[in-house]
Every structure is written in C-alpha cells, then in structure tokens.
Scaffold this motif. Structure first.
Motif, PDB file in Angstrom:
ATOM      1  N   GLY A 149       0.837  -1.191   0.000  1.00 28.31           N
ATOM      2  CA  GLY A 149       0.000   0.000   0.000  1.00 28.31           C
ATOM      3  C   GLY A 149       0.869   1.236   0.000  1.00 28.31           C
ATOM      4  N   SER A 150       0.285   2.352   0.321  1.00 29.48           N
ATOM      5  CA  SER A 150       1.011   3.619   0.301  1.00 29.48           C
ATOM      6  C   SER A 150       1.200   4.154   1.713  1.00 29.48           C
ATOM      7  CB  SER A 150       0.261   4.650  -0.546  1.00 29.48           C
ATOM      8  OG  SER A 150      -1.023   4.904   0.002  1.00 29.48           O
ATOM      9  N   TYR A 151       2.078   5.124   1.831  1.00 31.19           N
ATOM     10  CA  TYR A 151       2.278   5.815   3.094  1.00 31.19           C
ATOM     11  C   TYR A 151       2.629   7.262   2.783  1.00 31.19           C
ATOM     12  CZ  TYR A 151       7.334   5.647   2.312  1.00 31.19           C
ATOM     13  OH  TYR A 151       8.589   5.800   1.791  1.00 31.19           O
ATOM     14  N   THR A 152       2.401   8.142   3.722  1.00 30.79           N
ATOM     15  CA  THR A 152       2.746   9.552   3.566  1.00 30.79           C
ATOM     16  C   THR A 152       3.721   9.934   4.664  1.00 30.79           C
ATOM     17  OG1 THR A 152       0.822  10.192   4.892  1.00 30.79           O
ATOM     18  CG2 THR A 152       0.558  10.157   2.487  1.00 30.79           C
ATOM     19  N   GLY A 153       4.593  10.887   4.348  1.00 24.93           N
ATOM     20  CA  GLY A 153       5.568  11.312   5.329  1.00 24.93           C
ATOM     21  C   GLY A 153       5.933  12.773   5.165  1.00 24.93           C
ATOM     22  N   ASP A 154       6.316  13.377   6.262  1.00 27.59           N
ATOM     23  CA  ASP A 154       6.768  14.765   6.269  1.00 27.59           C
ATOM     24  C   ASP A 154       7.856  14.867   7.324  1.00 27.59           C
ATOM     25  OD1 ASP A 154       7.156  17.459   6.089  1.00 27.59           O
ATOM     26  OD2 ASP A 154       5.230  18.029   6.995  1.00 27.59           O
ATOM     27  N   GLY A 155       9.097  14.947   6.863  1.00 26.48           N
ATOM     28  CA  GLY A 155      10.194  14.869   7.807  1.00 26.48           C
ATOM     29  C   GLY A 155      10.238  13.483   8.412  1.00 26.48           C
ATOM     30  N   HIS A 156      10.121  13.411   9.729  1.00 29.60           N
ATOM     31  CA  HIS A 156      10.096  12.108  10.401  1.00 29.60           C
ATOM     32  C   HIS A 156       8.685  11.691  10.794  1.00 29.60           C
ATOM     33  CE1 HIS A 156      14.363  11.066  10.723  1.00 29.60           C
ATOM     34  NE2 HIS A 156      14.564  12.372  10.734  1.00 29.60           N
ATOM     35  N   LYS A 157       7.690  12.417  10.290  1.00 40.75           N
ATOM     36  CA  LYS A 157       6.303  11.996  10.484  1.00 40.75           C
ATOM     37  C   LYS A 157       5.955  10.974   9.402  1.00 40.75           C
ATOM     38  CE  LYS A 157       5.419  14.859  13.864  1.00 40.75           C
ATOM     39  NZ  LYS A 157       5.142  14.357  15.255  1.00 40.75           N
ATOM     40  N   ILE A 158       5.185   9.985   9.761  1.00 40.80           N
ATOM     41  CA  ILE A 158       4.807   8.955   8.796  1.00 40.80           C
ATOM     42  C   ILE A 158       3.432   8.405   9.155  1.00 40.80           C
ATOM     43  CG2 ILE A 158       5.941   7.088  10.081  1.00 40.80           C
ATOM     44  CD1 ILE A 158       6.610   5.781   7.397  1.00 40.80           C
ATOM     45  N   GLN A 159       2.654   8.091   8.112  1.00 41.14           N
ATOM     46  CA  GLN A 159       1.332   7.501   8.335  1.00 41.14           C
ATOM     47  C   GLN A 159       1.061   6.488   7.233  1.00 41.14           C
ATOM     48  OE1 GLN A 159      -1.880  10.316   8.613  1.00 41.14           O
ATOM     49  NE2 GLN A 159      -3.449   8.729   8.841  1.00 41.14           N
ATOM     50  N   PHE A 160       0.644   5.290   7.634  1.00 40.69           N
ATOM     51  CA  PHE A 160       0.336   4.238   6.674  1.00 40.69           C
ATOM     52  C   PHE A 160      -1.134   4.309   6.278  1.00 40.69           C
ATOM     53  CE2 PHE A 160       4.260   1.906   6.764  1.00 40.69           C
ATOM     54  CZ  PHE A 160       4.818   2.220   8.006  1.00 40.69           C
ATOM     55  N   ASP A 161      -1.387   4.097   4.977  1.00 39.03           N
ATOM     56  CA  ASP A 161      -2.755   4.084   4.468  1.00 39.03           C
ATOM     57  C   ASP A 161      -3.463   2.832   4.976  1.00 39.03           C
ATOM     58  OD1 ASP A 161      -4.152   4.445   1.090  1.00 39.03           O
ATOM     59  OD2 ASP A 161      -5.109   4.247   3.057  1.00 39.03           O
ATOM     60  N   ASP A 162      -4.662   3.004   5.502  1.00 48.23           N
ATOM     61  CA  ASP A 162      -5.393   1.842   6.020  1.00 48.23           C
ATOM     62  C   ASP A 162      -6.042   1.010   4.924  1.00 48.23           C
ATOM     63  OD1 ASP A 162      -7.342   3.589   5.245  1.00 48.23           O
ATOM     64  OD2 ASP A 162      -8.425   3.592   7.154  1.00 48.23           O
ATOM     65  N   LYS A 163      -5.954   1.446   3.676  1.00 48.06           N
ATOM     66  CA  LYS A 163      -6.523   0.684   2.553  1.00 48.06           C
ATOM     67  C   LYS A 163      -5.390  -0.030   1.814  1.00 48.06           C
ATOM     68  CE  LYS A 163     -10.445   3.821   1.885  1.00 48.06           C
ATOM     69  NZ  LYS A 163     -10.105   4.658   3.048  1.00 48.06           N
ATOM     70  N   MET A 164      -4.892  -1.069   2.413  1.00 49.77           N
ATOM     71  CA  MET A 164      -3.799  -1.837   1.823  1.00 49.77           C
ATOM     72  C   MET A 164      -4.330  -3.100   1.167  1.00 49.77           C
ATOM     73  SD  MET A 164      -0.603  -1.545   4.460  1.00 49.77           S
ATOM     74  CE  MET A 164       0.056   0.043   4.987  1.00 49.77           C
ATOM     75  N   ALA A 165      -3.718  -3.473   0.036  1.00 46.71           N
ATOM     76  CA  ALA A 165      -4.082  -4.723  -0.643  1.00 46.71           C
ATOM     77  C   ALA A 165      -3.290  -5.858  -0.017  1.00 46.71           C
ATOM     78  CB  ALA A 165      -3.786  -4.619  -2.133  1.00 46.71           C
ATOM     79  N   ALA A 166      -3.942  -6.993   0.178  1.00 46.18           N
ATOM     80  CA  ALA A 166      -3.269  -8.114   0.833  1.00 46.18           C
ATOM     81  C   ALA A 166      -3.791  -9.428   0.294  1.00 46.18           C
ATOM     82  CB  ALA A 166      -3.482  -8.059   2.352  1.00 46.18           C
ATOM     83  N   THR A 167      -2.942 -10.457   0.379  1.00 45.57           N
ATOM     84  CA  THR A 167      -3.409 -11.805   0.086  1.00 45.57           C
ATOM     85  C   THR A 167      -4.340 -12.236   1.211  1.00 45.57           C
ATOM     86  OG1 THR A 167      -1.434 -12.696   1.166  1.00 45.57           O
ATOM     87  CG2 THR A 167      -1.350 -12.412  -1.222  1.00 45.57           C
ATOM     88  N   ARG A 168      -5.116 -13.280   0.988  1.00 42.75           N
ATOM     89  CA  ARG A 168      -6.186 -13.601   1.930  1.00 42.75           C
ATOM     90  C   ARG A 168      -6.133 -15.030   2.453  1.00 42.75           C
ATOM     91  NH1 ARG A 168     -11.475 -10.525  -0.708  1.00 42.75           N
ATOM     92  NH2 ARG A 168     -10.571  -8.423  -0.702  1.00 42.75           N
ATOM     93  N   LYS A 169      -4.964 -15.471   2.811  1.00 41.18           N
ATOM     94  CA  LYS A 169      -4.848 -16.783   3.441  1.00 41.18           C
ATOM     95  C   LYS A 169      -5.270 -16.691   4.904  1.00 41.18           C
ATOM     96  CE  LYS A 169      -0.541 -17.338   2.420  1.00 41.18           C
ATOM     97  NZ  LYS A 169       0.821 -17.938   2.364  1.00 41.18           N
ATOM     98  N   PHE A 170      -5.817 -17.796   5.405  1.00 41.33           N
ATOM     99  CA  PHE A 170      -6.169 -17.868   6.824  1.00 41.33           C
ATOM    100  C   PHE A 170      -5.124 -18.724   7.529  1.00 41.33           C
ATOM    101  CE2 PHE A 170      -8.464 -18.024  10.695  1.00 41.33           C
ATOM    102  CZ  PHE A 170      -8.334 -19.322  11.174  1.00 41.33           C
ATOM    103  N   CYS A 171      -4.582 -18.203   8.606  1.00 45.15           N
ATOM    104  CA  CYS A 171      -3.581 -18.934   9.373  1.00 45.15           C
ATOM    105  C   CYS A 171      -3.960 -18.888  10.846  1.00 45.15           C
ATOM    106  CB  CYS A 171      -2.196 -18.313   9.181  1.00 45.15           C
ATOM    107  SG  CYS A 171      -1.668 -18.196   7.453  1.00 45.15           S
ATOM    108  N   ALA A 172      -4.132 -20.046  11.429  1.00 45.83           N
ATOM    109  CA  ALA A 172      -4.483 -20.117  12.850  1.00 45.83           C
ATOM    110  C   ALA A 172      -3.343 -19.564  13.700  1.00 45.83           C
ATOM    111  CB  ALA A 172      -4.782 -21.560  13.234  1.00 45.83           C
ATOM    112  N   LYS A 173      -3.684 -18.836  14.746  1.00 44.19           N
ATOM    113  CA  LYS A 173      -2.740 -18.272  15.705  1.00 44.19           C
ATOM    114  C   LYS A 173      -1.789 -17.261  15.068  1.00 44.19           C
ATOM    115  CE  LYS A 173      -2.867 -22.372  18.672  1.00 44.19           C
ATOM    116  NZ  LYS A 173      -2.078 -23.422  19.363  1.00 44.19           N
TER     117      LYS A 173
END
Length: 316
Positions: A254-278
């Motif tokens: 996904g994407s992230y934004t930054g300004d100097g040492h500030k950083i924020q990750f986008d909560d709309k990230m693409a991911a694979t969808r495997k299920f793993c117990a624990k």
C-alpha cells in the motif's frame, strides 16, 4: 510279452528316479524365473539426490514455495480463482557459498500474484548430500529489471535497474543499483551487507528505502513487550512512496505519507487472503496503523513510534 513279476520293482524304480530328476530341474527353472520376475517388479529406491536449484523448496514471504522445473503455480488462497506464479529468472549462478567444496546456487525468483505488481526476491540453494536446500527469499523490488548476479569471495552482488525516488511504476526502470549479500551458514540464510557503516551507524545517513526491515519487537510504555512468534516473518520494504510488507500469514502492499520524520500508513492496503491459525498478522497491522513517526538508531535500527507516545516498534 508280459514282464515277469520280478521285473516290476526295477522298472518302477527307474521311472520314479527320472520323474524326480525332471521335477528337480523344473523346480530350479521355476525358481530362477520367479526370482527374475520379482527383481523386475520391485520398485527402484527413491532418488534422494534429484533436487536442484530449479526443483526444490524456498520460503517466500513466510510461506514455502516448491518449484518444479523452475516454476510454482498455486492458488492465491483456498477457493480463490487467482493464482500466484513463482519462477526463476535466467540461470542460477553457481558458487560455493558455505565453503564446503561443493557448488551452491544463487538465483532470483519472480513472483506474480495476479495484481499489477511483479515482485523479485533473491534466494540461495545450498548443496547437501540429499540435493539442494532452498533458503528464504530476500526482497529486491517490484517491477525491477535484473541484470547480473556475481559471486566473489563469498559476497553476492546483484545488479539491477529500478526507478528513482518519486518515479511512477508506469515508467521503465532507468536507475541502476547494486546490492550485496552474504550467506550465513549458522543461520542458513542470506543477509544484506550494509555499505558505509563501520562500527556504529550514522542515523543521519539512513533512509527508509535503504533495506528490508524485519520486525523484532514492540515495546509499550506500560513495559509490555510484544515479539513475533515466527521470527523473520514480519517485514517492511519502502520504495517510491509505497510499502511492501509480509506477515506470518500473508503479504500486503500500500502507500504511506511522510513529512520529515512523520509517517502515516494508508489503512486501505491490498493483501493476500490466506487464513492462518494463531497468526499475529492482525496485531501487527493494527500497530502499523497507529504509527505516527520514525527515527533511526546508531545500531542501524528503525524505530516506528506509536500515537500518543503509547509505545514503539523496533525493526532491524
């Protein structure tokens, strides 16, 4: 003429002897025939030295991937229609990585997950008496253009074309770079060599994009410590305003934004969808979404600080 009664015992004895000889001969022939049939029908012992760099198992993004003739084709998740294809780029480079007198292999694996990205990983296949054993793959980049793999004096140099900071993935890769790696026999894995860091690191010269970061632990201000159960599985790689991550179950980007040492990750990230117990994946991603800033240490570590001074995540 009818034989005299005294001749019968002699004739009967001769007939019995001939019959016995024939039976013995037949039994001998039958024994060899059966023995030959049994030998021909027995399965050959399994060939335990038939694996090679193109026919062995590697670990990509925390999951085993078994290549057959240089290719692995599998569903992205149970019941999914999309497929994940992993294949070998070019020809493996043969070299003795662990100094045991036998050639091992270094190779680049290309992984397509059905989306727009095409991900490249560096891996090694170590020669053993039972064939080649694959290592975990190290992230090289998304939609790069590999050029050469060169191994000299135990160091593996990978030269490839990538994009400069701020360039779109729609552009052809036009920036040449080289990354160096060594094989650590004790850990049975490749590690990247950081350049220009003699002794302590200089935080002023460190960048998010300089390497693949592996999560070590999270420390909260109430002294609670969270550590990954599956070591080396959780990682972050920053490139051109995007972040590529792995967990103990899935991979994401996904994407992230930054300004100097500030950083924020986008909560709309693409991911694979495997299920793993624990799996600790949910907890890891939740922490990332709470990150507000970052800094580097003189030990070459990345620290992601959580909102409201609640704690921090340590990466190396």
């Amino acid at each position: 003429m009818i034989a005299a009664p005294q001749d019968f015992p002699f004739s009967s004895c001769r007939l019995t002897t001939r019959l016995r000889l024939r039976l013995v001969a037949c039994a001998a022939v039958l024994f060899f025939v059966l023995a030959g049939c049994q030998q021909a029908s027995e399965p050959a012992p399994p060939n335990r030295t038939n694996s090679d760099p193109s026919n062995t198992t590697y670990v990509i993004e925390g999951s085993p991937v078994t290549l057959v003739a240089g290719v692995a084709d599998e569903f992205a998740a149970p019941g999914a229609s999309s497929r994940v294809i992993t294949r070998v780029w070019g020809e493996p480079t043969m070299a003795d990585l662990n100094e045991d007198g036998t050639d091992d292999a270094v190779l680049i694996l290309i992984r397509s997950t059905g989306g727009s990205g095409t991900f490249y990983f560096l891996a090694a296949a170590i020669a053993t008496p039972d064939g080649h054993s694959g290592t975990a793959g190290l992230w090289l980049g998304d939609r790069i253009e590999p050029k050469t793999i060169d191994v000299r004096d135990g160091k593996t140099s990978v030269r490839f074309m990538t994009r400069g900071a701020g360039q779109s993935f729609a552009d052809e890769p036009n920036f040449e770079t080289t990354r160096d790696f060594i094989y650590i026999a004790e850990n049975q894995q490749l590690v990247e060599v950081a350049h220009d860091f003699e002794g302590e690191a200089d935080p002023k010269r460190m960048t998010l994009e300089m390497q693949r970061w592996t999560w070590v632990k999270a420390v909260y201000h109430n002294d609670t410590v969270k550590e990954p159960i599956q070591k080396e599985a959780f990682s972050l790689t920053f490139e051109d305003g995007r972040v590529h991550g792995t967990t103990d179950c899935n991979s994401f980007n996904g994407s992230y934004t930054g300004d100097g040492h500030k950083i924020q990750f986008d909560d709309k990230m693409a991911a694979t969808r495997k299920f793993c117990a624990k799996s600790q994946e949910t907890e890891f991603v939740k922490m990332l979404l709470e990150v507000s800033s970052y800094f580097f240490t003189s030990k070459g570590q990345l620290i992601l600080e959580l909102k409201y001074d609640s704690g921090s995540m340590l990466f190396r």
